[in-house]
Design an enzyme around this catalytic site. Sequence first.
Site, PDB file in Angstrom:
ATOM      1  N   HIS A 258       0.854  -1.193   0.000  1.00 29.39           N
ATOM      2  CA  HIS A 258       0.000   0.000   0.000  1.00 29.39           C
ATOM      3  C   HIS A 258       0.884   1.236   0.000  1.00 29.39           C
ATOM      4  O   HIS A 258       1.934   1.237   0.646  1.00 29.39           O
ATOM      5  CB  HIS A 258      -0.908   0.001   1.243  1.00 29.39           C
ATOM      6  CG  HIS A 258      -2.062   0.937   1.097  1.00 29.39           C
ATOM      7  ND1 HIS A 258      -1.983   2.268   1.443  1.00 29.39           N
ATOM      8  CD2 HIS A 258      -3.307   0.738   0.604  1.00 29.39           C
ATOM      9  CE1 HIS A 258      -3.140   2.834   1.179  1.00 29.39           C
ATOM     10  NE2 HIS A 258      -3.961   1.943   0.664  1.00 29.39           N
ATOM     11  N   GLU A 313      -7.841  -5.288  -0.131  1.00 26.38           N
ATOM     12  CA  GLU A 313      -8.354  -6.124  -1.216  1.00 26.38           C
ATOM     13  C   GLU A 313      -8.197  -7.615  -0.943  1.00 26.38           C
ATOM     14  O   GLU A 313      -8.955  -8.417  -1.464  1.00 26.38           O
ATOM     15  CB  GLU A 313      -7.649  -5.774  -2.532  1.00 26.38           C
ATOM     16  CG  GLU A 313      -7.752  -4.322  -2.923  1.00 26.38           C
ATOM     17  CD  GLU A 313      -9.102  -3.945  -3.486  1.00 26.38           C
ATOM     18  OE1 GLU A 313     -10.103  -4.539  -3.046  1.00 26.38           O
ATOM     19  OE2 GLU A 313      -9.163  -3.067  -4.334  1.00 26.38           O
TER      20      GLU A 313
HETATM   21  N1  ACO Z   1       4.064  -7.406  -4.733  1.00 27.65           N
HETATM   22  C1  ACO Z   1       5.399  -7.381  -4.935  1.00 27.65           C
HETATM   23  N2  ACO Z   1       6.147  -6.264  -4.753  1.00 27.65           N
HETATM   24  C2  ACO Z   1       5.507  -5.159  -4.366  1.00 27.65           C
HETATM   25  C3  ACO Z   1       4.115  -5.116  -4.141  1.00 27.65           C
HETATM   26  C4  ACO Z   1       3.392  -6.299  -4.323  1.00 27.65           C
HETATM   27  N3  ACO Z   1       2.090  -6.362  -4.133  1.00 27.65           N
HETATM   28  N4  ACO Z   1       3.752  -3.889  -3.765  1.00 27.65           N
HETATM   29  C5  ACO Z   1       4.876  -3.150  -3.765  1.00 27.65           C
HETATM   30  N5  ACO Z   1       5.942  -3.920  -4.135  1.00 27.65           N
HETATM   31  C6  ACO Z   1       7.340  -3.525  -4.233  1.00 27.65           C
HETATM   32  C7  ACO Z   1       7.557  -2.646  -5.453  1.00 27.65           C
HETATM   33  O1  ACO Z   1       7.893  -3.405  -6.579  1.00 27.65           O
HETATM   34  C8  ACO Z   1       8.679  -1.755  -4.988  1.00 27.65           C
HETATM   35  O2  ACO Z   1       9.895  -2.453  -5.138  1.00 27.65           O
HETATM   36  P1  ACO Z   1      11.260  -1.642  -5.473  1.00 27.65           P
HETATM   37  O3  ACO Z   1      11.481  -0.731  -4.298  1.00 27.65           O
HETATM   38  O4  ACO Z   1      12.268  -2.722  -5.604  1.00 27.65           O
HETATM   39  O5  ACO Z   1      11.003  -0.893  -6.742  1.00 27.65           O
HETATM   40  C9  ACO Z   1       8.421  -1.595  -3.494  1.00 27.65           C
HETATM   41  O6  ACO Z   1       7.657  -2.718  -3.099  1.00 27.65           O
HETATM   42  C10 ACO Z   1       7.665  -0.352  -3.117  1.00 27.65           C
HETATM   43  O7  ACO Z   1       6.490  -0.311  -3.865  1.00 27.65           O
HETATM   44  P2  ACO Z   1       5.955   0.951  -4.648  1.00 27.65           P
HETATM   45  O8  ACO Z   1       6.031   0.666  -6.109  1.00 27.65           O
HETATM   46  O9  ACO Z   1       6.622   2.203  -4.158  1.00 27.65           O
HETATM   47  O10 ACO Z   1       4.467   0.944  -4.176  1.00 27.65           O
HETATM   48  P3  ACO Z   1       3.418   2.018  -4.617  1.00 27.65           P
HETATM   49  O11 ACO Z   1       3.112   2.858  -3.428  1.00 27.65           O
HETATM   50  O12 ACO Z   1       3.815   2.709  -5.866  1.00 27.65           O
HETATM   51  O13 ACO Z   1       2.191   1.092  -4.972  1.00 27.65           O
HETATM   52  C11 ACO Z   1       0.427  -0.436  -4.716  1.00 27.65           C
HETATM   53  C12 ACO Z   1       1.215   0.702  -4.068  1.00 27.65           C
HETATM   54  C13 ACO Z   1      -0.032   0.001  -6.119  1.00 27.65           C
HETATM   55  C14 ACO Z   1      -0.810  -0.745  -3.890  1.00 27.65           C
HETATM   56  C15 ACO Z   1       1.357  -1.681  -4.796  1.00 27.65           C
HETATM   57  O14 ACO Z   1       1.713  -2.106  -3.509  1.00 27.65           O
HETATM   58  C16 ACO Z   1       0.751  -2.801  -5.616  1.00 27.65           C
HETATM   59  O15 ACO Z   1       0.888  -2.809  -6.832  1.00 27.65           O
HETATM   60  N6  ACO Z   1       0.030  -3.786  -4.946  1.00 27.65           N
HETATM   61  C17 ACO Z   1      -0.612  -4.834  -5.680  1.00 27.65           C
HETATM   62  C18 ACO Z   1      -1.960  -4.357  -6.223  1.00 27.65           C
HETATM   63  C19 ACO Z   1      -2.985  -4.160  -5.113  1.00 27.65           C
HETATM   64  O16 ACO Z   1      -3.145  -4.972  -4.226  1.00 27.65           O
HETATM   65  N7  ACO Z   1      -3.731  -3.023  -5.208  1.00 27.65           N
HETATM   66  C20 ACO Z   1      -4.786  -2.666  -4.246  1.00 27.65           C
HETATM   67  C21 ACO Z   1      -4.326  -1.548  -3.365  1.00 27.65           C
HETATM   68  S1  ACO Z   1      -5.533  -1.126  -2.144  1.00 27.65           S
HETATM   69  C22 ACO Z   1      -6.630  -0.146  -2.975  1.00 27.65           C
HETATM   70  O17 ACO Z   1      -6.306   0.505  -3.948  1.00 27.65           O
HETATM   71  C23 ACO Z   1      -7.998  -0.113  -2.519  1.00 27.65           C
END
Ligand code: ACO
Length: 368
Positions: A258, A313
């Site tokens: 998140h 989710e």
């Molecule tokens: N699986 C694997 N790796 C992840 C995940 C995940 N679910 N979420 C974040 N990461 C990793 C990223 O790849 C990143 O790695 P890096 O530092 O090596 O580049 C690191 O963790 C930090 O993540 P960000 O990209 O900075 O996360 P951001 O804040 O941009 O995105 C998000 C948040 C979109 C929710 C992300 O965690 C994600 O894609 N989750 C999966 C989709 C999901 O469950 N969405 C629902 C969110 S809740 C809602 O919207 C109601």
Amino acid sequence: MKDIKKPSVTGLEGVVAADTAISLVDGDKGHLVLRGYWAKELALKHAFEEVAHLIWRGSLPSDDQFNQLKKKLANERDLPEYTINILKQLPEQMDMMSVLRALVGTFVLEGARWPPTLDQAVAITAKIPTIIAYRHRLIQGKALVAPKANLSHIENYLYMLSGEAPQPAHVQALEAYSILTMEHGMNASTFTARVISSTESDIVSAISGAIGAMKGPLHGGAPSGVIEMLEEIGNKEQVEAWIRGALERGERLMGFGHRVYKTHDPRSLALKEMIGSLEGQDEWLDLAYEVEKQAVELLEEFKPGRRLYTNVEFYAAAIMRAVQLPEQLFSPTFTLSRTVGWTAHVLEQAENNRIFRPQSTYIGRTPN
Ligand code: ACO
């Protein structure tokens, strides 16, 4: 020509876009406060309409106000004839979120122009479940089930989908889920709604735009991704190998991570607590618990220090499954509840409006 610079991908992280009195999301403490109340307490003790009143008007309703809001929502549930006609013409392959985005766009509301009104917010909120239920039944070749005025918002939604009185446990679980997901700070879809509203465009445009943002798999489209992931994993023995494979390929695990929460998402914790009491999904839940346990460990191994846990989710998928909603209704059902938050933000934006107009850093070529 001078060289192109490397892009910085910030996603506006940490940028404050607006003041709001609607909700507080504390990502370090894992707190979610709606208008001064803990979201979890509201979900356990209050009805959808009571919390909607709180979100829109800033206080929980008196008995009179509660009944009035229920009545208003019930009075607004019917779709205009022309909207039903458009619905019948839409191609079968159009997904439900696109249907919602398109049909909300057809609404002609009283005083349609800016500034938005609470009556408009109520009208949009009331009609969204009807669109979902009608479309769902049309796709299945079943007769439409008209809304029933004596049923609550959530009860009526489940009734219109199945044509039968829903089980009280299902109504209770979905109502709690809807309250927990009704509002959540400056998330992507809420920001979209506020940006559109800041141009003094109408509330219908703001909500259609928000639905477009909600549709994406990184936002509201994640719960069906959770089901797909669990189905692919199949059984507990496969969990570790499957997750390792996905993380090695650089894929994201749906339902984890998140932008704001760097600890457990309080909504996920509340939903996890609730599903324990719902029947009929023991094996599936066992697998979900195992996936959560191993994913958190493996995410720490592959992405050390990123603090990735389940988001709302992950267990939302379990709740929807338990109340027997098919996968294609997961994101639309999330939309049904979040409409309250979106419309509250549109109203709040109008109270003290200035058009959103950020800047960009030019990284392209420059003339010598
Ligand atoms: N699986 C694997 N790796 C992840 C995940 C995940 N679910 N979420 C974040 N990461 C990793 C990223 O790849 C990143 O790695 P890096 O530092 O090596 O580049 C690191 O963790 C930090 O993540 P960000 O990209 O900075 O996360 P951001 O804040 O941009 O995105 C998000 C948040 C979109 C929710 C992300 O965690 C994600 O894609 N989750 C999966 C989709 C999901 O469950 N969405 C629902 C969110 S809740 C809602 O919207 C109601």
